[in-house]
Design a protein around this motif. Structure first.
Motif, short mmCIF file in Angstrom:
data_model
loop_
_atom_site.label_atom_id
_atom_site.label_comp_id
_atom_site.label_asym_id
_atom_site.label_seq_id
_atom_site.Cartn_x
_atom_site.Cartn_y
_atom_site.Cartn_z
N ASN A 301 0.80 -1.22 0.00
CA ASN A 301 0.00 0.00 0.00
C ASN A 301 0.84 1.27 0.00
OD1 ASN A 301 -2.41 -1.53 0.14
ND2 ASN A 301 -2.12 -1.78 2.35
N GLY A 318 -1.29 -8.26 11.12
CA GLY A 318 -2.38 -8.47 10.16
C GLY A 318 -3.41 -7.36 10.21
N ASN A 319 -4.67 -7.75 10.25
CA ASN A 319 -5.76 -6.77 10.33
C ASN A 319 -6.29 -6.61 11.76
OD1 ASN A 319 -5.78 -6.26 7.52
ND2 ASN A 319 -6.93 -8.16 7.20
N ASP A 320 -5.55 -7.18 12.73
CA ASP A 320 -5.98 -7.13 14.13
C ASP A 320 -5.46 -5.87 14.82
OD1 ASP A 320 -7.21 -9.60 13.84
OD2 ASP A 320 -5.37 -10.68 14.34
N VAL A 360 -1.67 -1.34 15.48
CA VAL A 360 -2.51 -1.61 14.33
C VAL A 360 -1.73 -1.22 13.08
CG1 VAL A 360 -3.58 0.69 14.39
CG2 VAL A 360 -4.78 -1.22 13.28
N ARG A 361 -1.96 -1.93 12.00
CA ARG A 361 -1.32 -1.57 10.72
C ARG A 361 -2.01 -0.36 10.12
NH1 ARG A 361 0.33 -6.77 7.08
NH2 ARG A 361 0.94 -5.06 5.71
#
Length: 362
Positions: A301, A318-320, A360-361
C-alpha cells in the motif's frame, strides 16, 4: 538409557548412510524402534545394517557414548531428528540427517534461509557477486547458508558476516576438522554470528563423498538455492539437484559465455532456473515461487521498503489490533529484536500505536 545415545548409535552402524535414510525412515517412522526389531521388518535395507540393528545394536552403545562425550568436550550440541531445535524445514526432507552436530545457535528466524553456492574457482566477478549477495540477503533478514568451501561459498559467508547478519555453514567433515583449513577464522566468525553444522561425528575427515552428501543438507535448510558461478561439472549442481527434488526454488546468476565457470549457471537458466543478479531479484523470485517469504520488500500500500524481519511483524499484526506483549509472544524473534522491529515499523509509518499501547497496521 538416554535416547540421544541410541540415535548416535544408529548413525554408527554399518550401512547407515544418507543413501538409505529415506528407505529406513519409510520402514521405521520412529527410528529407535528399529533397534532389536526382527530382521524380517527391514525389507530391502542393507544386510549389514539389518544385522546391526536387529541383533548387535547394543555393541554400538559404548562408541556412541564416546562420540557424545567428545562432542560435549569440543563445545558441540547434538540434536536428534526429534529434538525441538532441529530445523523444521530440514526435518521435512525425505532423507534428513538422523543426528546433527551443531556449533553456534540455530534460531527460529533461520527458517528464512537462502543457500548461496558455486564453484571453488570463481572469476573476480563471481567473488564480488557472491560477497554482495551474501551481504544484501543478510541485511534483508535472510540467513545465508553455504558450505564454507573455497570460492563462492566462503565469499557468501563473508558478506553475511560483514553485514552483521545471520549465516550458517554445513561441513563435509566433523566440526573439529575445519576444511578447508585456511578458513578457520571464517569458521569462527560464522559460528559466532550463526551456526556451523555437520552430520558427521567429531574427528570425521573431509572425504570426497561427504561433500555430495552434505549438499542435500544445504538444500534442505533453505527456501531456495542461488548458484553464483558453476562449471559444467561443478559440485554446486548436485545441490541444485537436491533442491529440485525437495521442491526448493532454484536461481542462477547469468555469466559470460566465454567464462568456463559460468557454463553450469547458464545451463540452469536455459533449463528454467530463475535469473537473478542481486538480493532483490532473489527475494522477488522467492515471493513468486514459494509460500515461505512472509512479506514483500516494499509494502503493497505504501511502497515503503521493509526487511523480511519487519514483514514477519506486519504479518503477525495483520488486520488485528494487538498489544505489544501479544506481538512479542507470537514473534519468532527475541523480545529485544521484536521491540526494535516494532519501533522501525512505527518510524516508517506502517504500524500505529493506539491509545493503551495497542498496535494496528496503517
Amino acid at each position: 538409557m538416554d535416547d540421544l545415545v541410541l540415535w548416535v548409535a544408529l548413525t554408527l552402524m554399518p550401512g547407515m548412510r544418507p543413501s538409505v535414510y529415506e528407505r529406513f525412515l519409510e520402514t521405521f517412522p520412529d527410528p529407535l524402534k528399529a533397534l532389536g526389531s526382527p530382521a524380517g521388518r527391514f525389507g530391502s535395507l542393507p544386510p549389514g545394517l539389518v544385522r546391526a540393528c536387529s541383533l548387535h545394536w547394543k555393541d554400538y552403545i559404548p562408541k556412541a557414548r564416546e562420540v557424545l562425550a567428545l562432542a560435549v568436550k569440543k563445545g558441540m550440541d547434538v540434536l536428534s531428528l526429534v529434538h525441538p531445535s532441529y530445523p523444521e524445514r530440514l526435518r521435512q526432507i525425505p532423507d534428513p540427517p538422523l543426528v546433527l552436530y551443531v556449533m553456534g545457535e540455530i534460531l527460529p528466524r533461520d527458517h528464512l534461509a537462502v543457500a548461496v553456492v558455486g564453484t571453488r574457482s570463481p572469476s573476480v566477478t563471481g567473488l564480488v557477486t557472491a560477497e554482495r549477495m551474501g551481504r544484501d540477503l543478510a541485511t534483508a533478514g535472510i540467513t545465508v547458508v553455504s558450505g564454507l568451501a573455497r570460492g563462492v561459498d566462503s565469499q557468501a559467508h563473508r558478506g553475511a558476516v560483514r553485514a552483521g547478519g545471520r549465516t550458517g555453514a554445513v561441513l563435509g567433515s566433523g566440526l573439529d576438522v575445519v576444511y578447508p583449513p585456511e578458513e578457520r577464522r571464517l569458521f569462527e566468525e560464522v559460528r559466532r554470528c550463526g551456526w556451523v553444522v555437520s552430520e558427521y561425528p567429531p574427528g570425521s575427515p573431509p572425504l570426497r563423498w561427504h561433500f555430495l552428501e552434505r549438499n542435500r543438507i544445504i538444500s534442505g535448510l533453505a527456501m531456495g538455492v542461488v548458484v553464483v558461478e558453476a562449471g559444467f561439472r561443478s559440485g554446486a549442481l548436485s545441490t541444485v539437484e537436491r533442491a529440485m527434488a525437495y521442491g526448493r526454488a532454484v536461481m542462477a546468476v547469468p555469466g559470460s559465455v566465454s567464462n568456463p565457470s559460468a557454463v553450469g549457471t547458464n545451463m540452469l537458466l536455459a533449463d528454467g532456473a530463475g535469473l537473478v543478479t542481486c538480493a532483490r531479484d532473489v527475494l522477488c523470485f522467492l515471493r513468486r515461487e514459494t509460500e515461505y517469504v512472509p512479506e514483500f520488500e516494499e509494502n503493497e500500500n505504501s511502497g515503503v521498503s521493509v526487511t523480511l524481519e519487519e514483514g514477519e511483524i506486519l504479518k503477525i499484526v495483520g488486520n488485528d489490533v494487538l498489544s505489544r506483549d501479544e506481538v512479542l509472544r507470537r514473534s519468532p524473534f527475541p523480545p529485544g529484536k521484536s521491540c526494535a522491529l516494532i519501533s522501525a515499523l512505527e518510524t516508517k509509518g506502517l504500524l500505529e500505536r493506539m491509545p493503551g499501547g495497542r498496535l494496528v497496521r496503517r
